[in-house]
Design a protein around this motif. Structure first.
Motif, PDB file in Angstrom:
ATOM      1  N   ARG A   2       8.532  19.827  24.376  1.00 24.12           N
ATOM      2  CA  ARG A   2       9.504  20.425  23.448  1.00 24.12           C
ATOM      3  C   ARG A   2      10.700  19.478  23.307  1.00 24.12           C
ATOM      4  NH1 ARG A   2      10.579  26.373  23.751  1.00 24.12           N
ATOM      5  NH2 ARG A   2      12.459  25.656  24.761  1.00 24.12           N
ATOM      6  N   SER A   3      10.499  18.411  22.557  1.00 23.13           N
ATOM      7  CA  SER A   3      11.528  17.368  22.470  1.00 23.13           C
ATOM      8  C   SER A   3      12.506  17.565  21.320  1.00 23.13           C
ATOM      9  CB  SER A   3      10.858  16.007  22.323  1.00 23.13           C
ATOM     10  OG  SER A   3      10.163  15.943  21.080  1.00 23.13           O
ATOM     11  N   ASN A   4      12.305  18.617  20.543  1.00 25.98           N
ATOM     12  CA  ASN A   4      13.155  18.852  19.385  1.00 25.98           C
ATOM     13  C   ASN A   4      14.267  19.843  19.702  1.00 25.98           C
ATOM     14  OD1 ASN A   4      11.489  17.343  17.422  1.00 25.98           O
ATOM     15  ND2 ASN A   4       9.980  18.928  17.861  1.00 25.98           N
ATOM     16  N   GLN A  71       8.489  15.197  16.608  1.00 31.75           N
ATOM     17  CA  GLN A  71       9.086  15.155  17.939  1.00 31.75           C
ATOM     18  C   GLN A  71      10.370  14.339  17.876  1.00 31.75           C
ATOM     19  OE1 GLN A  71       6.356  13.705  20.875  1.00 31.75           O
ATOM     20  NE2 GLN A  71       4.749  15.143  20.314  1.00 31.75           N
ATOM     21  N   GLY A  95      10.466  23.110  20.327  1.00 29.37           N
ATOM     22  CA  GLY A  95      11.708  22.705  20.982  1.00 29.37           C
ATOM     23  C   GLY A  95      12.624  23.853  21.312  1.00 29.37           C
ATOM     24  N   LYS A  96      13.833  23.477  21.652  1.00 36.53           N
ATOM     25  CA  LYS A  96      14.876  24.435  22.031  1.00 36.53           C
ATOM     26  C   LYS A  96      15.571  24.936  20.771  1.00 36.53           C
ATOM     27  CE  LYS A  96      17.509  23.785  25.687  1.00 36.53           C
ATOM     28  NZ  LYS A  96      18.557  23.246  26.580  1.00 36.53           N
TER      29      LYS A  96
END
Length: 165
Positions: A2-4, A71, A95-96
């Motif tokens: 979850r890199s976004n 991403q 992502g978050k």
């Protein structure tokens, strides 16, 4: 992974404006889903609403969100994205989710072009109705909430960058 960082919030909350600055601070790309919808549809958000209606707009927004496979990006969403559980579940997997919160009065003071900015207001609801309806939906999906009504663009972007790491 979850890199976004996904930004949700009311119209005028700074998702696009602060999102760009936060992306630079975080060394991430920036992506605006409203622009994706316009690109896929070949017309402005307001034209989609005016010519095709609310239901079509919601489906177009959902389809655009579901097509995302990126991403390392700060993603600014349209304010109405929270009406689609499918779209929000997809975003959550990417992502978050950071909710940029504004009070009703703060939102009103920031929106000057309501008739042309492509804001989904269902069945003739007022701006107050829209605000009240969306508030709990933003809170439901948020991993983090940032109060952004009083801060500058840079302060709010820094809060996003800090929360997004």
């Amino acid at each position: 992974m979850r890199s976004n960082v996904i930004l949700i919030g009311m119209p005028g909350s700074g998702k696009s404006t602060c999102g760009v600055v936060a992306a630079k601070m975080m060394l991430k790309n920036f992506f605006d889903t409203d622009l994706l919808i316009q690109n896929l549809e070949g017309r402005s958000l307001q034209d989609i609403l005016d010519l095709s209606g609310d239901n079509y707009f919601e489906k177009a927004e959902e389809n655009a969100i579901l097509s995302l496979d990126i991403q390392g990006t700060v993603i600014a969403t349209g304010g109405s994205v929270i009406y689609s559980d499918k779209a929000m579940s997809h975003l959550k997997s990417l992502g978050k989710i950071i909710y940029l919160h504004l009070t009703y009065d703060e939102m009103c003071s920031r929106i000057s072009n309501l008739s042309t900015r492509g804001v989904l207001m269902k069945n003739g609801e007022t701006l107050r109705d829209m605000y009240d309806e969306r508030l709990s939906l933003y809170e439901k999906w948020a991993d983090v909430t940032i109060e952004c009504g009083k801060g500058t663009v840079e302060e709010n972007a820094m809060a996003i960058a800090t929360a997004g790491d």
